[in-house]
Design a protein around this motif. Structure first.
Motif, PDB file in Angstrom:
ATOM      1  N   ILE A 191      -6.348  -3.685   2.753  1.00 26.22           N
ATOM      2  CA  ILE A 191      -6.830  -5.067   2.922  1.00 26.22           C
ATOM      3  C   ILE A 191      -5.631  -6.001   3.053  1.00 26.22           C
ATOM      4  O   ILE A 191      -5.630  -6.924   3.865  1.00 26.22           O
ATOM      5  N   VAL A 192      -4.592  -5.722   2.260  1.00 32.14           N
ATOM      6  CA  VAL A 192      -3.376  -6.534   2.347  1.00 32.14           C
ATOM      7  C   VAL A 192      -2.785  -6.417   3.762  1.00 32.14           C
ATOM      8  O   VAL A 192      -2.378  -7.413   4.372  1.00 32.14           O
ATOM      9  N   ASP A 193      -2.774  -5.185   4.297  1.00 32.05           N
ATOM     10  CA  ASP A 193      -2.221  -4.965   5.639  1.00 32.05           C
ATOM     11  C   ASP A 193      -3.014  -5.774   6.671  1.00 32.05           C
ATOM     12  O   ASP A 193      -2.437  -6.429   7.544  1.00 32.05           O
ATOM     13  N   MET A 194      -4.357  -5.730   6.550  1.00 31.50           N
ATOM     14  CA  MET A 194      -5.189  -6.492   7.504  1.00 31.50           C
ATOM     15  C   MET A 194      -4.908  -7.993   7.381  1.00 31.50           C
ATOM     16  O   MET A 194      -4.830  -8.702   8.394  1.00 31.50           O
ATOM     17  N   CYS A 195      -4.734  -8.473   6.138  1.00 33.79           N
ATOM     18  CA  CYS A 195      -4.494  -9.909   5.950  1.00 33.79           C
ATOM     19  C   CYS A 195      -3.122 -10.311   6.485  1.00 33.79           C
ATOM     20  O   CYS A 195      -2.961 -11.401   7.040  1.00 33.79           O
TER      21      CYS A 195
END
Ligand code: UD1
Length: 416
Positions: A191-195
């Motif tokens: 999720i961090v990567d997507m954000c």
């Protein structure tokens, strides 16, 4: 149908690079539709799930090229908001397009993702949260139709920190007027990567990786470039391969912070593990020790996706280990297959009790992605020859798992 033929008992040695993460690239591909522009994604793994997502993007009107791990998505001519049923059924995690299409096109239509190889995969948390943001969602005859005309920002309290629901809320709200806050958000690194990808596109997302994520809506996003984070589950699987074969190997392109729970369990069972920047060395013990209790949990707890490969490693252990699967009910389909190899596993509901011993080669069938990878690592350590069918499941999440292990010295061949 393709199969792996594995002659077990060969020690592994050398180094192998871990490829980009499936669970990061899929939501990032969905996020790219919001750009209305060209995005370039590096270290994109060549997986069947990526190929399906490319087909979805093309159906929506995006132009996509994929070569040498570089994926280019141009969403400037996106014209459709509908995902054809056959593509949706191929990959049920495509529900992530619901938030992205609502955010970009103001509408979305797709069939409802029902049962998958991990059992019934509900999307109630996704739908509840998106409805709270004003998305009008009709569910009829197995189809979901959404209209975003009255969507607005707001506070969302998730009753469970679902990865997919967190991603869908973020994708739906990055371009909404005002501030959206997710309470009890999932903290998974993907999720961090997507954000990070969305923020490079111009989004304003704070708190990714924590339980409070604040999204301040922006009027416009644009194209960007991004390198996908390393796949922590592929790294965990390779580590389990070192355990079952009592080997010492080196992994390249890993992030120690993402692997804490798995490293802790494998250290408890006797492995020596060291990190140097983005490299990891693992030396397995001659006899894997038992582990008192592994409970799968949301991140940063022990990942459900690493549970099956670690179970396979513990089957070779010197004592009794206990696993409790708290996330997906159907992760234990692998147990009858491991038993064909001689494993001693007792299952009662979510609890599996594993008594370590020697395994021998057998004809087994992959029933899901991580279970298939776990059978592969079990076969590498078993005496004699194993045949693993159903490897199309494995290819959903591992780029050439056979080649990764044969580069380390395993005797593994893919045949038709
Ligand atoms: C993602 C990962 C998957 C991983 C899982 C948990 C992708 C493509 N897949 O799946 O590999 O195993 O996270 O780390 O990123 N649930 C509900 N209602 C919902 C949503 C989820 O009850 O609306 C339940 C699920 O049935 C499951 C649990 O919540 O028991 C976790 O699901 P979730 O975190 O949403 O996982 P996924 O996003 O499906």
């Amino acid at each position: 149908m393709d199969k792996y033929i594995i002659t077990g008992g060969h020690r592994l040695s050398g180094r192998v690079r871990v490829h980009g993460a499936k669970n990061a690239v899929l939501p990032i591909m969905a996020a790219s539709v919001l750009a209305g522009d060209r995005c370039r994604i590096y270290d994109c793994p060549n997986l069947s799930d990526v190929a399906h997502t490319i087909k979805i993007l093309e159906c929506l009107g995006c132009r996509v090229t994929f070569s040498e791990s570089i994926l280019e998505i141009d969403s400037s001519d996106i014209s459709s908001w509908e995902i054809p049923e056959e593509l949706m059924r191929e990959m049920r995690s495509s529900i992530i397009f619901l938030g992205a299409l609502a955010g970009k096109m103001g509408r979305a239509r797709m069939c409802s993702p029902g049962g998958c190889e991990l059992g019934n995969r509900p999307i109630d948390l996704h739908l509840k949260a998106l409805r709270e943001l004003g998305l009008v969602i009709k569910e009829e005859n197995g189809f979901i139709e959404a209209n975003a005309e009255r969507m607005h920002s707001g506070d969302i309290h998730l009753s469970f920190p679902s990865v997919g629901a967190t991603e869908n809320i973020i994708l739906a709200s990055v371009c909404l007027n005002g501030e959206t806050t997710i309470f009890n958000a999932a903290k998974e690194p993907e999720i961090v990567d997507m954000c990070e990808f969305l923020n490079k596109m111009g989004a304003k997302i704070e708190g990714a990786g924590t339980e409070f994520i604040r999204i301040t809506g922006v009027a416009h996003l644009s194209g960007t470039e991004h390198k996908i984070m390393p796949d922590r589950i592929v790294a965990a699987t390779l580590m389990c391969g070192a355990m079952t074969t009592k080997s010492e190997i080196e992994l390249l392109n890993v992030r120690s912070a993402h692997l804490g729970a798995v490293v802790s369990v494998l250290r408890d069972s006797g492995a020596k593990i060291e990190f140097f920047k983005d490299k990891m060395y693992i030396r397995a013990p001659e006899r894997t020790g038992s582990v008192d209790m592994i409970k799968t949990q949301v991140y940063p707890g022990f990942p459900t996706d690493a549970q099956s490969p670690v179970m396979a490693a513990l089957c070779f252990g010197g004592g009794t280990s206990v696993i409790v699967e708290n996330i997906f009910d159907s992760r234990y389909k692998i147990i009858p297959e491991l038993k064909k190899m001689g494993a001693d596993i007792l299952q009662d509901g979510r609890v599996a009790i594993i008594k370590g011993q020697k395994l021998s080669g057998a004809h087994v069938r992959a029933m899901d992605l991580r279970g298939g990878a776990a059978l592969t690592v079990a076969a590498l350590g078993a005496e004699g020859v194993s045949e693993i069918s159903g490897i199309h499941y494995i290819e959903r999440g591992y780029v050439d798992l056979d080649k990764m292990f044969s580069a380390l010295g395993a005797d593994i061949k893919k045949t038709n």
